[in-house]
Design a protein around this motif. Structure first.
Motif, short mmCIF file in Angstrom:
data_model
loop_
_atom_site.label_atom_id
_atom_site.label_comp_id
_atom_site.label_asym_id
_atom_site.label_seq_id
_atom_site.Cartn_x
_atom_site.Cartn_y
_atom_site.Cartn_z
N ALA A 106 0.67 -1.04 0.06
CA ALA A 106 -0.12 -0.06 0.09
C ALA A 106 0.89 1.16 -0.08
O ALA A 106 1.63 1.39 0.89
CB ALA A 106 -0.95 -0.10 1.38
N GLY A 125 -2.16 -2.05 -3.61
CA GLY A 125 -3.36 -1.67 -2.81
C GLY A 125 -4.47 -0.84 -3.83
O GLY A 125 -5.54 -0.76 -3.34
N SER A 141 -4.48 6.09 4.09
CA SER A 141 -3.90 4.59 3.81
C SER A 141 -3.90 3.62 5.37
O SER A 141 -4.31 2.72 5.34
CB SER A 141 -2.85 4.34 2.86
OG SER A 141 -3.47 4.70 1.51
N GLU A 163 -10.35 9.40 0.93
CA GLU A 163 -10.47 8.02 0.01
C GLU A 163 -11.47 8.50 -1.16
O GLU A 163 -11.00 8.04 -2.46
CB GLU A 163 -11.27 6.92 0.97
CG GLU A 163 -10.53 6.61 2.21
CD GLU A 163 -11.11 5.47 2.89
OE1 GLU A 163 -12.07 4.92 2.23
OE2 GLU A 163 -11.17 5.48 4.07
N ASP A 210 2.39 -1.32 4.86
CA ASP A 210 2.32 -0.01 4.81
C ASP A 210 3.71 0.64 4.33
O ASP A 210 4.51 0.76 5.13
CB ASP A 210 1.96 0.35 6.06
CG ASP A 210 1.89 1.88 6.38
OD1 ASP A 210 2.17 2.59 5.39
OD2 ASP A 210 1.71 2.41 7.44
N LEU A 220 -7.97 0.91 -1.53
CA LEU A 220 -7.49 -0.21 -0.58
C LEU A 220 -8.61 -1.12 0.06
O LEU A 220 -8.53 -2.32 0.18
CB LEU A 220 -6.73 0.79 0.40
CG LEU A 220 -5.73 -0.40 1.30
CD1 LEU A 220 -5.06 -1.29 0.54
CD2 LEU A 220 -4.83 0.51 2.34
N ASP A 275 -0.34 5.21 -0.75
CA ASP A 275 -1.21 6.45 -1.21
C ASP A 275 -2.21 5.56 -1.85
O ASP A 275 -2.55 5.84 -2.84
CB ASP A 275 -0.51 7.19 -1.98
CG ASP A 275 0.65 8.00 -1.36
OD1 ASP A 275 0.70 7.99 0.00
OD2 ASP A 275 1.74 8.88 -1.95
N ALA A 276 -2.72 4.49 -1.27
CA ALA A 276 -3.80 3.47 -2.15
C ALA A 276 -5.29 4.02 -1.53
O ALA A 276 -5.98 3.01 -1.73
CB ALA A 276 -3.29 2.29 -1.99
N GLN A 277 -5.38 4.86 -0.92
CA GLN A 277 -6.81 4.95 -0.09
C GLN A 277 -7.96 5.04 -0.69
O GLN A 277 -8.84 4.59 -0.20
CB GLN A 277 -6.56 6.46 0.75
CG GLN A 277 -6.35 7.80 0.00
CD GLN A 277 -4.90 7.91 -0.01
OE1 GLN A 277 -4.00 7.38 0.08
NE2 GLN A 277 -4.77 9.42 -0.52
N SER A 326 2.95 4.97 3.79
CA SER A 326 1.97 5.68 3.08
C SER A 326 1.37 6.62 3.80
O SER A 326 2.12 7.18 4.67
CB SER A 326 0.68 4.22 2.68
OG SER A 326 -0.31 4.66 2.00
#
Length: 742
Positions: A10, A93, A47, A493, A40, A17, A12-14, A43
């Protein structure tokens, strides 16, 4: 029983994710088990919060914290060290598994006698297309259901080189770990290397994973990671006639990727030359004996690499750019003469240096000094008065500009000058398409609400709002953002997914909501006096939202009936949406007859909220802001089904409301007559709503933004926990004289 270990990296996959983790956790069946290891990789806070949430609530999820950002391969290996399954599947992610993907893989593993590697098909998603084929379909035909080695099926090396389209038997992965930790820019070594090293390979043409295309910014040196990856691949491949076709495939892919890197924007000429010379050395070292140069323009590029002629390559590149520039200029020449003149004036201004102490602000398409930009502007004047501020204000709204505020009118000569020269540009919507983001400029997108309705590219399936929208142009505007201000994780997100361009999220709260914690009793009473609210009356603010399927606004509540039913104990403050700020208002006659107070033209929504005892709204984002005051909110959702289906929404407001939900006018009247608007059930709903959506709002948001963006300070005031915040006093509390304890 087959156990899968899904390793998710992950970064910056908010925005994606949750979908990724849900797809892995829900993909197991009776004969499969799954564990999910989430890495992590230094991130974002958003995330990280999602990772913590899933690790806490599901024992199958383990979090691996990395102290600093690692290259993709190294992060993946850190997660793989924690696995205990039979097969390992690596996802980013942003990826997600198709329903029953793990069931299909378990079945294929058993059919094939538990091979080293199982390769499957995938699709890619972009903002405009959710199912772009991989192009690998034909490559699955020849091997069929047989288990094979790469020597017998060399064309399989043409499969998309990514680890997300295969699973690896855990002991095979452990025996070949040297292939899996060296990649950063692309995954050519682990993807192609795993096929070369495997003794037993199986494939299935089932589409089992969706990859969300995204751009990962790399430093200039990041792309140089390709060279050691290919050097390791060529050692693994070896030489000899038995693998001649494999050598041609690997060479062709290598040259194609090297040439792609040379087209990427942002690299200096020195780095491009350095990369070109190393690529040329690989071209000569690994060129197959039967190599044939392509006959098209790509063949010319090959020739330049073969001769190590960077000057020739640059000349070809510049010639192509010149041809594109000529076409672009020809298109621009077809614009209206006035637009061309304006563009020319702006471009002249772009030649001047950026002014490091100049900031330009705008809000609501240049409607005036307000909203989040207005709050940031005020705090910036306090913390950094040396930064000159200029507001963009429509000509019609100039009379409303507060004294002492410097402003420009859109389209004026100075307008183009400040937009071209300002170091900082702050807006709660996008600046016009004609505004060019210069290197060194900083754009701050503050937004102007928490999203209930679908936004950005998430609107595409909903024709009522997406018809005629140029989403490519929208994303070009959004690509100018450096920062996106967020009031809660839901927004963080959502913005990440709805606007799939690179930007940093400032999870600092909405600056405009600071007032809900800093206003005093005197402020509350003063606003009520200016509005003409008599002491002791309950002021209800009715603030409905805009509906895309309505050309004009007609209040959905019968306001005359409501005012008469509630009687003298209540007063209605009614604010129409600013989209309907032209033409005859249906509120004017009711205001004249003193049945309501029409506050549509009142500048500050925040002050209206402070003056009111409760809010009545439908789907307006004002409810998210108002919840900071911890005062009653009644949702009027008489057309919720139509609105949610037509406009698209992110959650069911009727199920997750901030208070009582009315489906009819009779419900509204009953709530205010029998106390349902502020009973225990409504308070419990409001408390949950505040926990979720008032997460970062604590009265210090503007200071955090000002210090981080304009003063370059990483250490900003921490967010005060919700249970320690004290909102502005209610009108009733404000009216009680202060008496010290004796």
């Amino acid at each position: 029983m087959t156990m899968f270990s899904v390793v998710v990296t992950a970064l910056d996959a908010q925005g994606y994710l949750r979908e990724c983790l849900e797809s892995a956790l829900n993909g197991a069946a009776a004969d499969t088990e799954v564990e999910v290891v989430v890495v992590d990789n230094a991130s974002t806070d958003a995330s990280r919060a999602i990772i913590d949430e899933y690790a806490e609530r599901d024992e199958r999820v383990r979090a691996v914290r990395l102290p600093r950002r690692l290259p993709a391969g190294a992060a993946r290996v850190a997660g793989a060290q924690q696995v205990g399954g039979d097969y390992v599947l690596f996802l980013e992610g942003h990826d997600s598994l198709m329903p029953d993907a793990l069931v299909a893989l378990a079945r294929r593993a058993e059919e094939a006698g538990r091979p080293d590697v199982i390769v499957f098909d995938h699709v890619r998603s972009t903002w405009s297309d959710s199912a772009i084929g991989s192009g690998d379909g034909r490559l699955f035909i020849a091997p069929g259901s047989e288990v094979f080695t790469i020597e017998t099926q060399q064309k399989t090396l043409n499969l998309t080189p990514t680890l997300a389209n295969r699973v690896l038997r855990a002991d095979f992965y452990a025996a070949h770990q040297e292939l899996f930790g060296q990649d950063e820019y692309t995954e050519v070594l682990p993807a192609i290397g795993s096929l070369l090293a495997a003794e037993r390979i199986a494939i299935t043409d089932a589409v089992l994973v969706r990859r969300n295309a995204r751009e990962v910014p790399l430093g200039e040196e990041g792309h140089f990671n390709l060279f050691p990856q290919y050097e390791a691949l060529w050692k693994l491949l070896g030489s000899g006639p038995a693998m001649a076709e494999a050598a041609r495939i690997v060479f062709s892919g290598m040259v194609r990727r090297y040439l792609k890197v040379l087209t990427l924007p942002g690299a200096s000429d020195r780095h491009q030359a350095k990369f070109f010379h190393r690529a040329s050395a690989h071209f000569l070292r690994y060129k197959p004996a039967d190599y044939q140069r392509p006959a098209n323009l790509n063949g010319v590029r090959h020739a330049m690499l073969e001769r190590d002629s960077y000057s020739g390559y640059r000349a070809l590149q510049l010639a192509n750019r010149k041809r594109r520039s000529v076409r672009t200029l020809a298109a621009k020449a077809r614009k209206k003469a006035a637009e061309v003149a304006k563009e020319g004036a702006y471009r002249e201004q772009l030649r001047h240096p950026i002014e490091e102490d100049l900031a330009v602000f705008s809000a609501y398409w240049d409607r005036g000094v307000t909203c989040n930009p207005g709050a940031i502007s005020a705090k910036l004047a306090e913390l950094a008065p040396q930064i000159r501020q200029v507001w963009v204000v429509r000509r019609d709204d100039v009379p409303l500009v507060p004294a002492g505020i410097d402003y420009v009118v859109p389209g004026s000569h100075r307008y183009w000058s400040v937009l071209a020269r300002a170091k900082y540009l702050v807006n709660n919507v996008n600046f016009p398409d004609s505004v060019i983001k210069r290197p060194g400029q900083i754009h701050v997108q503050t937004h102007h609400g928490t999203p209930l309705k679908r936004m950005g590219t998430d609107q595409i399936p909903y024709r009522a709002t997406s018809r005629g929208v140029d989403y490519e142009a929208l994303l070009e505007r959004c690509a100018r953002w450096d920062y996106s201000v967020s009031a809660n994780r839901h927004s963080t997100e959502t913005w990440s997914r709805a606007y799939p361009v690179p930007f940093a999220s400032l999870d600092y709260g909405y600056p405009r909501n600071d007032l809900y914690y800093t206003a005093t009793a005197e402020d509350v009473l003063g606003i009520r006096e200016r509005l003409g609210i008599a002491p002791g009356k309950k002021a209800l603010l009715y603030a409905p939202t805009h509906r895309d399927y309505e050309a004009a606004w007609t209040p959905r509540l019968d306001l005359e009936r409501l005012a008469k039913t509630l009687g003298d104990d209540f007063v209605l403050l009614v604010r129409g949406h600013y989209f309907y700020d032209r033409g005859l208002s249906p509120l004017q006659e009711l205001h004249r007859r003193e049945l309501i107070i029409d506050v549509s033209g009142y500048d500050s929504v925040e002050e209206l909220c402070l003056a009111s005892d409760a809010l009545i709204t439908d789907y307006s984002s004002v409810m998210f802001d108002y919840a900071n005051l911890d005062r009653p909110i009644v949702v009027f959702a008489d057309d919720w089904v139509t609105y949610s289906v037509t406009r698209g929404v992110y959650f069911d407001l009727t199920e997750q409301a901030p208070g009582a939900v009315a489906l009819s006018q009779a419900d509204i009247e009953r709530f205010f007559l029998d106390g349902g608007w502020r009973d225990a059930a409504a308070a419990a709903k409001r408390a949950e709503f505040r926990r979720r959506f008032c997460e970062f709002d604590d009265g210090n948001a503007a200071e955090r933004v000002a210090r981080h963006v304009f003063l370059g300070q990483e250490a900003v005031p921490p967010v005060i926990p919700l249970d320690q915040r004290v909102p502005a006093p209610t009108p009733d509390a404000a009216a009680v004289p202060y008496r010290p304890h004796r």
